[in-house]
Design a protein around this motif. Structure first.
Motif, PDB file in Angstrom:
ATOM      1  N   ALA A  14      -4.825   4.639   2.981  1.00  8.77           N
ATOM      2  CA  ALA A  14      -4.702   4.234   1.396  1.00  8.77           C
ATOM      3  C   ALA A  14      -6.176   4.502   0.960  1.00  8.77           C
ATOM      4  O   ALA A  14      -6.518   5.072  -0.175  1.00  8.77           O
ATOM      5  N   ILE A  66      -4.276   0.809   6.027  1.00 10.05           N
ATOM      6  CA  ILE A  66      -5.198   0.779   5.100  1.00 10.05           C
ATOM      7  C   ILE A  66      -6.188   1.828   4.864  1.00 10.05           C
ATOM      8  O   ILE A  66      -6.549   2.271   3.912  1.00 10.05           O
ATOM      9  N   LEU A 122       0.742  -1.034   0.014  1.00  8.22           N
ATOM     10  CA  LEU A 122       0.046  -0.118   0.007  1.00  8.22           C
ATOM     11  C   LEU A 122       0.837   1.387   0.043  1.00  8.22           C
ATOM     12  O   LEU A 122       1.583   1.501   1.152  1.00  8.22           O
TER      13      LEU A 122
END
Length: 114
Positions: free
Chosen positions: A106, A103, A68
């Motif tokens: 992202a 996460i 990521l």
């Protein structure tokens, strides 16, 4: 109510708890069914949908390596639904706070795009 309907309802509830982004990236997976490279269709802090032709049954535990941006996370997941020959839905297990933040950053970058 059938198992498939229960899974669909649980999947919709999961989407409401975590913001999802249509983020297409390559990831690496490893499990009892083997190893491989797949791509994501979407991802959230709760899990992801993984495009793969590999036949991975529901309930399978996987280890995923997900790049990521400039970082990579390694996370355990469990296949919660399978679309044979097309892909699987994976729910993350024991996601660390650091990985959750990566996460979420992202997802935020992707959803903030015009």
């Amino acid at each position: 109510m059938g198992d498939q309907e229960n899974r669909a309802r649980a999947s919709r509830a999961e989407r409401r708890r975590h913001e999802r982004a249509r983020l297409i990236i390559d990831l690496y997976f490893e499990g009892q069914e083997g190893t491989g490279i797949a791509s994501t269709k979407d991802i959230s802090a709760g899990g992801l949908y993984m495009n793969t032709k590999a036949l991975i049954p529901e309930g399978t535990s996987l280890t995923l390596r997900i790049p990521l941006g400039d970082e990579q996370i390694v996370v355990r997941g469990r296949v919660v639904y399978s679309n044979p020959g097309r892909g699987v839905g994976v729910k993350f297990q024991d996601l660390s706070e650091r990985d959750r933040e990566i996460i979420e950053r992202a997802v935020a970058r992707e959803t903030d795009r015009p």
